[in-house]
Design a protein around this motif. Structure first.
Motif, mmCIF file in Angstrom:
data_model
loop_
_atom_site.group_PDB
_atom_site.id
_atom_site.type_symbol
_atom_site.label_atom_id
_atom_site.label_comp_id
_atom_site.label_asym_id
_atom_site.label_seq_id
_atom_site.Cartn_x
_atom_site.Cartn_y
_atom_site.Cartn_z
ATOM 1 N N PRO A 172 43.305 29.300 -90.999
ATOM 2 C CA PRO A 172 41.640 29.724 -90.888
ATOM 3 C C PRO A 172 41.680 31.098 -90.594
ATOM 4 O O PRO A 172 42.603 31.780 -90.033
ATOM 5 N N ASP A 180 31.632 30.002 -98.724
ATOM 6 C CA ASP A 180 31.252 29.113 -97.482
ATOM 7 C C ASP A 180 29.427 29.029 -97.747
ATOM 8 O O ASP A 180 28.868 30.179 -97.565
ATOM 9 N N PRO A 181 29.126 27.995 -97.811
ATOM 10 C CA PRO A 181 27.402 27.627 -97.828
ATOM 11 C C PRO A 181 26.692 28.135 -96.854
ATOM 12 O O PRO A 181 25.560 28.495 -96.805
ATOM 13 N N GLY A 182 27.455 28.332 -95.627
ATOM 14 C CA GLY A 182 26.918 28.656 -94.363
ATOM 15 C C GLY A 182 26.516 29.908 -94.290
ATOM 16 O O GLY A 182 25.950 30.697 -93.434
ATOM 17 N N GLU A 183 27.648 30.816 -95.039
ATOM 18 C CA GLU A 183 27.409 32.565 -95.042
ATOM 19 C C GLU A 183 26.864 33.011 -96.158
ATOM 20 O O GLU A 183 26.274 33.798 -96.009
ATOM 21 N N TYR A 196 35.751 30.509 -103.606
ATOM 22 C CA TYR A 196 34.643 29.469 -102.863
ATOM 23 C C TYR A 196 34.023 30.566 -101.987
ATOM 24 O O TYR A 196 34.359 31.502 -101.116
ATOM 25 N N HIS A 232 33.112 35.431 -90.019
ATOM 26 C CA HIS A 232 34.450 35.419 -89.869
ATOM 27 C C HIS A 232 34.848 36.661 -89.232
ATOM 28 O O HIS A 232 36.309 36.947 -89.054
ATOM 29 N N ALA A 246 40.056 31.601 -101.269
ATOM 30 C CA ALA A 246 39.167 30.696 -100.379
ATOM 31 C C ALA A 246 38.063 31.293 -99.623
ATOM 32 O O ALA A 246 36.991 30.862 -99.296
ATOM 33 N N ASN A 247 38.184 32.611 -99.554
ATOM 34 C CA ASN A 247 37.121 33.414 -98.839
ATOM 35 C C ASN A 247 37.221 34.912 -99.475
ATOM 36 O O ASN A 247 37.743 35.625 -98.889
ATOM 37 N N SER A 295 42.983 35.631 -93.280
ATOM 38 C CA SER A 295 42.853 34.147 -93.372
ATOM 39 C C SER A 295 43.799 33.643 -94.311
ATOM 40 O O SER A 295 43.866 32.416 -94.584
#
Length: 406
Positions: free
Chosen positions: A212, A254-257, A252, A29, A396-397, A208
């Protein structure tokens, strides 16, 4: 190149190539991939020879699929160089022990080796552009600038020592501060050993909150004030005050990161100043498959676990393998709560035995999502009947901020 300055600032590099130092895909991000791709495309369009060397630090090298996603297909994999933090570096000198002792208040008194990837100082490039996000960071206080060079593209000696310096001082005295002992070590190294390097910086600030990730600022140049201005903005848009924090928090990943606990523990680093004594943090880590980013560190985390600051410091003295990998030791300190609050890692891939074996509580990812009501959670304070006091603070991030009481 506009704000980056001229291609050949001293007139001696005509015909030499350009080296770009973006973040890797774990900073998904940061907008660093997009900016790197834009600079790459423009320079290649001018007929320049361009290489891209992601500032991996201790992270594993990016795969072709990682590069395709992160750079949007704009950077050929053949032009991507993998930094090797253990073998691919040269030693430029050292930060003297006297300065280390002064900056650390006597907590450390050994010199710190100054090491960087040999491509940065080899003279093959007429321009080197470091690209990265300025955001609160557990080791450097605020990420990027010279940290991107000396840690992201640095060697094991400097990475180990700077990580342990930050851990010795304590996270509360480092994270979110642009001026701190670790940053001063990095500044000393930059001023003393990078003077002849045609280095330019591109700093992003991303927020964010309530939506987003959005790009809030871009700061370019070769002077330290570009970092200072980015850090000032980051302190306004990436630091969140939590008044009357509840006893339960969730974060949380992010499973891609986030595929390792090494990265996922940002959830702990960034939230710990807000979590009350006796509280609990649920780390929703559906993509985490391993502990460390390489087999050596993965093994050390499994062996010693998040045993607490004092225990880890004692282990560094008693156990050679941990004493020779101080960045791993620092990570174990940063990820330890010293009994102040508890951590429950909620995973799909790591087993209950594996997670509990390093000192955390465990819950199945699907079970945790149901318990917390993940689908209905919003950033910040939520009503949560199953939590103490019926409240849950959700992050959230965690990569995009720092949370503290206030």
């Amino acid at each position: 190149m506009g704000a980056l300055g001229p291609m050949d600032p001293d007139g001696s590099g005509a015909g030499r190539g350009v080296l770009l130092l973006p973040p890797d895909h774990t900073r998904g991000h940061s907008f660093g991939g997009l900016i790197c791709a834009m600079i790459y495309g423009r320079l290649r369009g001018e007929g320049r020879r361009v290489h891209v060397m992601p500032a991996l630090g201790t992270h594993e090298a990016m795969t072709e699929a990682d590069c395709e996603s992160f750079f949007g297909g704009a950077v050929p994999y053949a032009d991507v160089i993998a930094h090797d933090w253990r073998e691919g570096v040269v030693r430029l000198g050292e930060v003297p022990a006297s300065l280390v002792a002064e900056l650390s208040g006597g907590r450390m008194d050994s010199p710190i080796p100054v090491e960087v990837n040999g491509r940065i100082v080899g003279g093959d490039y007429g321009l080197i552009v470091s690209i990265g996000q300025v955001v609160p960071h557990e080791v450097a206080g605020m990420a990027n600038h010279s940290k991107n060079v000396f840690v992201g593209c640095g060697g094991s000696g400097m990475i180990n020592a700077t990580h342990m310096l930050g851990a010795a001082i304590g996270l509360e005295g480092i994270v979110g501060l642009a001026d701190n002992p670790v940053r001063r070590v990095l500044d000393y190294a930059a001023e003393g050993f990078l003077g002849g390097v045609p280095l330019r910086y591109v700093h992003t600030v991303v927020s964010s909150r309530g939506g987003p990730p959005s790009l809030r600022g871009v700061y370019c140049g070769d002077r330290r004030d570009v970092f200072e201005r980015a850090a000032e903005l980051s302190s306004r848009v990436n630091v969140f005050k939590v008044a009357d924090p509840p006893m339960a928090f969730s974060a949380y990943l992010d499973p891609g990161e986030f595929k390792s606990m090494w990265l996922g523990n940002k959830a702990i680093y960034r939230a710990r100043k807000a979590i009350p004594d006796g509280g609990v943090l649920y780390v929703l880590a559906g993509g985490v498959r391993r502990f460390g980013e390489d087999p050596v560190i993965d093994g050390l985390i499994r062996k010693y676990g998040y045993a607490g600051r004092d225990a880890v410091l004692s282990l560094c003295k008693a156990e050679r393998d941990l004493g020779e990998n101080l960045s791993a030791a620092a990570h174990l300190i940063h990820g330890s709560t010293d009994g102040r609050f508890s951590v429950v890692y909620c995973t799909r891939h790591l087993t209950k035995g594996e997670v509990e074996g390093v000192g955390y509580g465990h819950m199945d990812y699907g079970e945790a999502c149901g318990l917390l009501g993940l689908e209905g959670l919003s950033e910040g304070l939520n009503t949560a009947p199953g939590m103490p006091g019926g409240l849950l603070y959700h992050i959230a991030n965690p990569a995009l901020g720092l949370w503290e009481r206030g």
